[in-house]
Motif scaffolding. Sequence first.
Motif, PDB file in Angstrom:
ATOM      1  N   GLU A   1       5.475   1.735   7.241  1.00 53.18           N
ATOM      2  CA  GLU A   1       4.377   1.985   8.313  1.00 53.18           C
ATOM      3  C   GLU A   1       3.545   0.725   8.307  1.00 53.18           C
ATOM      4  O   GLU A   1       2.969   0.226   9.256  1.00 53.18           O
ATOM      5  CB  GLU A   1       3.827   3.153   7.968  1.00 53.18           C
ATOM      6  N   LEU A   2       3.269   0.106   7.063  1.00 50.42           N
ATOM      7  CA  LEU A   2       2.619  -1.092   7.006  1.00 50.42           C
ATOM      8  C   LEU A   2       3.096  -2.294   7.736  1.00 50.42           C
ATOM      9  O   LEU A   2       2.406  -2.938   8.424  1.00 50.42           O
ATOM     10  CB  LEU A   2       2.324  -1.231   5.613  1.00 50.42           C
TER      11      LEU A   2
ATOM     12  N   TYR B   1       6.032   4.288  -2.399  1.00 43.76           N
ATOM     13  CA  TYR B   1       5.748   5.046  -1.056  1.00 43.76           C
ATOM     14  C   TYR B   1       6.531   4.253   0.093  1.00 43.76           C
ATOM     15  O   TYR B   1       5.899   3.775   0.774  1.00 43.76           O
ATOM     16  CB  TYR B   1       4.273   5.377  -0.712  1.00 43.76           C
TER      17      TYR B   1
ATOM     18  N   ALA C   1       1.564  -6.005   9.254  1.00 41.68           N
ATOM     19  CA  ALA C   1       1.019  -6.574   8.081  1.00 41.68           C
ATOM     20  C   ALA C   1       1.876  -6.695   7.170  1.00 41.68           C
ATOM     21  O   ALA C   1       2.895  -6.346   6.913  1.00 41.68           O
ATOM     22  CB  ALA C   1      -0.113  -5.522   7.523  1.00 41.68           C
TER      23      ALA C   1
ATOM     24  N   TYR D   1       1.243   5.237  17.532  1.00 42.23           N
ATOM     25  CA  TYR D   1       1.267   3.964  17.189  1.00 42.23           C
ATOM     26  C   TYR D   1       0.581   3.266  18.516  1.00 42.23           C
ATOM     27  O   TYR D   1       0.951   3.735  19.579  1.00 42.23           O
ATOM     28  CB  TYR D   1       2.788   3.614  16.995  1.00 42.23           C
TER      29      TYR D   1
ATOM     30  N   PHE E   1       3.483  10.641  14.290  1.00 39.48           N
ATOM     31  CA  PHE E   1       2.430  10.023  14.484  1.00 39.48           C
ATOM     32  C   PHE E   1       2.171   9.217  15.615  1.00 39.48           C
ATOM     33  O   PHE E   1       3.341   8.845  16.532  1.00 39.48           O
ATOM     34  CB  PHE E   1       2.134   9.005  13.271  1.00 39.48           C
TER      35      PHE E   1
ATOM     36  N   VAL F   1       2.428  -1.902  11.360  1.00 39.87           N
ATOM     37  CA  VAL F   1       1.143  -2.414  11.890  1.00 39.87           C
ATOM     38  C   VAL F   1       1.102  -4.048  11.865  1.00 39.87           C
ATOM     39  O   VAL F   1      -0.127  -4.507  12.045  1.00 39.87           O
ATOM     40  CB  VAL F   1      -0.065  -1.755  11.268  1.00 39.87           C
TER      41      VAL F   1
ATOM     42  N   LEU G   1       0.717   1.317  -2.707  1.00 36.44           N
ATOM     43  CA  LEU G   1       2.232   1.762  -2.074  1.00 36.44           C
ATOM     44  C   LEU G   1       3.129   1.661  -2.965  1.00 36.44           C
ATOM     45  O   LEU G   1       4.159   2.631  -2.822  1.00 36.44           O
ATOM     46  CB  LEU G   1       2.415   1.058  -0.758  1.00 36.44           C
TER      47      LEU G   1
ATOM     48  N   LEU H   1       5.625   4.221   3.487  1.00 34.67           N
ATOM     49  CA  LEU H   1       4.275   3.466   3.811  1.00 34.67           C
ATOM     50  C   LEU H   1       4.514   2.138   4.050  1.00 34.67           C
ATOM     51  O   LEU H   1       3.709   1.430   4.603  1.00 34.67           O
ATOM     52  CB  LEU H   1       3.122   4.248   2.840  1.00 34.67           C
TER      53      LEU H   1
END
Lengths: 513, 513
Positions: free
Chosen positions: B448-449, B442, B454, B280, B278, B452, B464, B445
């Motif tokens: 991944e959260l 998950y 958060a 970023y 991905f 970002v 999630l 994720l």
Amino acid sequence: MNGAESLVKTLLACGVDTCFANPGTSEMHFVAALDRIPGMRCVLGLFEGVVTGAADGYARMAGKPAATLLHCGPGLANGLANLHNAYRANTPMVNIVGDQSTDHRPLDAPLTADTEGWARPVSVWTRTVTQAASVGAAVAAAVQAARAAPGGVASLILPSDVCWNPGGEVAAPLAPIPVPRVSPTAVQQATRVLRSGEPTLILLAGSALGEAALSHAHRIAAATGARLMSTTFNARVARGRGRFHVDRLPYVGKVARDTLAGIRHLVLVGTAAPATFFAYPGQSSRPYPEDAVVHVLARPEEDLGEALAHLCDALDAPPVQVPAAPAQSQEVGRGALSSESVAQVLGALLPEQAIVVDEAATFGRAFYPGTRHAAPHDWLNLTGGAIGSGLPLALGAAVASPGRRVVALQADGSGMYTLQALWSMARERLDVTIVVLANRKYAVLLHELANVGATPGKTALDMLDLGNPDLDWVRLANGMGVEAARADDVEGFADLFAMANRRSGPFLIELVV
Amino acid sequence: MNGAESLVKTLLACGVDTCFANPGTSEMHFVAALDRIPGMRCVLGLFEGVVTGAADGYARMAGKPAATLLHCGPGLANGLANLHNAYRANTPMVNIVGDQSTDHRPLDAPLTADTEGWARPVSVWTRTVTQAASVGAAVAAAVQAARAAPGGVASLILPSDVCWNPGGEVAAPLAPIPVPRVSPTAVQQATRVLRSGEPTLILLAGSALGEAALSHAHRIAAATGARLMSTTFNARVARGRGRFHVDRLPYVGKVARDTLAGIRHLVLVGTAAPATFFAYPGQSSRPYPEDAVVHVLARPEEDLGEALAHLCDALDAPPVQVPAAPAQSQEVGRGALSSESVAQVLGALLPEQAIVVDEAATFGRAFYPGTRHAAPHDWLNLTGGAIGSGLPLALGAAVASPGRRVVALQADGSGMYTLQALWSMARERLDVTIVVLANRKYAVLLHELANVGATPGKTALDMLDLGNPDLDWVRLANGMGVEAARADDVEGFADLFAMANRRSGPFLIELVV
């Protein structure tokens, strides 16, 4: 404000406050924005077919779109079959599909796919946004397109950079797209046909199957002797005791042709001229006589209730009463489970204002006629023939309709397509009674194989038989947190059905039929 | 002979003798033909994602295509995510998609969809046949296209009338499409680069990860000091004790960039220049230094083993021995389940010639390095990032490889996508050990959260987190006829794993991690 925040705020401003979701990495800024901005109810589905089917069921009951949240091309692809069903149901829906960032897409990383190309055939509106400042306006346009009559799927593809970049702008809701006026010429033409006295069928679909529209249709029929029928598979029909009833156009081509023999005119209300579901060698693909003349009273995007009302006026058709229902026995039968005996239980015990989701397939043949005089309810059908819509529809309908019982009548083969919906029902503690009709075969295909003149041998049976091993739906349900029990006779079913409908939360009944 | 019979006979003539299927009405003539013509092994999947993923796993092990049998556009759509994975794996496969008959399609019956449009993005070859006499030739062309190096998905769309109509003609197999010759210029260029002594990475993919090709690659590395690495997600890698090993390019962009820091040249063998999975914000989408020069030794469709052999010759690289493996302890640890402790059990107890299917996601981080010195085995990965490939791949690999144990290392969230594969494993009595890594979230994720920036709040966690309710994989497996047990410590896992691998038929182990 980043693009993701403008997305959430614009959805809420446009009245979209429910999101069925299965997010991935490219959607994390949206997820983070949902945390910061209150007001969106998010329901997780463990597979995208659950997500899109639930958004369909939600909108059929709520009368407004939910959002979906899907991850890149393959996440969308997993939801396509139920988007196809939603497209055929004219369901309003806003797909939010996260995707590779604008600069990353040309590098063809493994998850890169033709997201927009896959979305377009099931969407009335498709757009890929390329900058954060455009997200809000695109969301408002998507909601407007989804809500334009008769409703449709709008697919908004958001590369991850348009979500994380600053410069997001909230957009105000756009004015609804006006519903086209009913054509006076079409009303005059239908009036002439109906006054001719020639055998005429009025075929109703979509919003013509709501309570008020059906009442107008029955006035017309009573005044002119025309026959009324609905299309075979409908998004939502208001029916039961105290409501006007219409039969459905039979599914089997031969039965439909026999039923419509002698019809000279078809008047279409919200549907195209009907075709049989499949073609067969040497058989007509039309269920009506070749010499019948087809007339369009109103197209799907017009106001079907208004068209029927105008036709009533033109015909000067007097009001009619709903015929008194025969006394419905609360007694249920005994003995073996059959389509008829299960239908009798449903007719007797269906809760008031139940929402019935019908993916019962072959075993369900008696259910629709058998519930004609049941307590008032809405009936939701698989619309596009893509099996696996039943459990997701039930999930979404229940989210939209607190206080009403959802009854999912589910064939086992179709149910296996999207069984993950059970988990979401358990998590959301939704009042759903699932009745799995476990005949342990693709029964419809055994009929179809016989239709092509073949006697099934071992190879065919192995592809059409779901036994060996038998599916155990009680364990499958329990494995996803849904309580369940099995019945193999009518009394057992009636007891479980009555009990399940009184409970809070989901309950699955496996009928071994 | 009707079109369907010419279809079956041509498939068999072209060496396609296994069909993963989920048929519908428009495929009944094909099903009937399969009954009349012996020789095709048909395996039913209860969802099309199972069907296409199984055909992928089959071809990765059999080295030749299986057929799929899919029903109309929506049936194909349900299989698209795993077709995407197969497309990314360069897997040979022949999709047979039944569809509306030629005359019926314009009537837009409910199941009508853009079948060809959906197929094209995941296919190297797509054709809709319009008459029975053309079916055989189209099948032969499809098989030829599927088998053309490096392999690909060929999608053949058959309106039902071309199957039922007479006039079918069996076609002979077409000559294989020649593999492009290795470019002497490319070999010379790679030779120059490798002789320069500048830091060089040789990146291997596809058939360059077979046993013989890896041996050539190691001769080159030993002779020149170049580093070897494989792409991150590979269709099939031959590895374990007595075989040459290569590390994989790390999945996480930052880790990959750190690992490749200082590289001046990339020599690509069967792959495009790598991109991160991905993008970023503010990070490069390339895992290698900006000033590195990229050279192509061989493209995916060339003979990668030959290219490496030519490079060996040009460099006059002497033979090398596989380094002796450290003594592998057959002892397994005790205590808590961790990625490392599970990897140790796998390393110690993996059966000889096992086929490992890896969709273990986050919890599996230690599995690949931890099994480097395990008994010789093949390792199959999720290639296209579309989760839900693991259980279907395991099903197909087991069908292709009787006598070998398949070990499916399966994350729970991904496993739920296509859990219906378990039923087919039970029905076919396949020797598959499924290890479900039940972290009930998950997990990727949540990382991944955090990436970002958060901190997950309730809304995010609800999307999630797979707990509430917990999935019970033992009941889910039992519900589909697969025996299962749960372990929550290392000893328990080791005992179950050893027992499962000795059994006949499938067994699922739920690891609560």
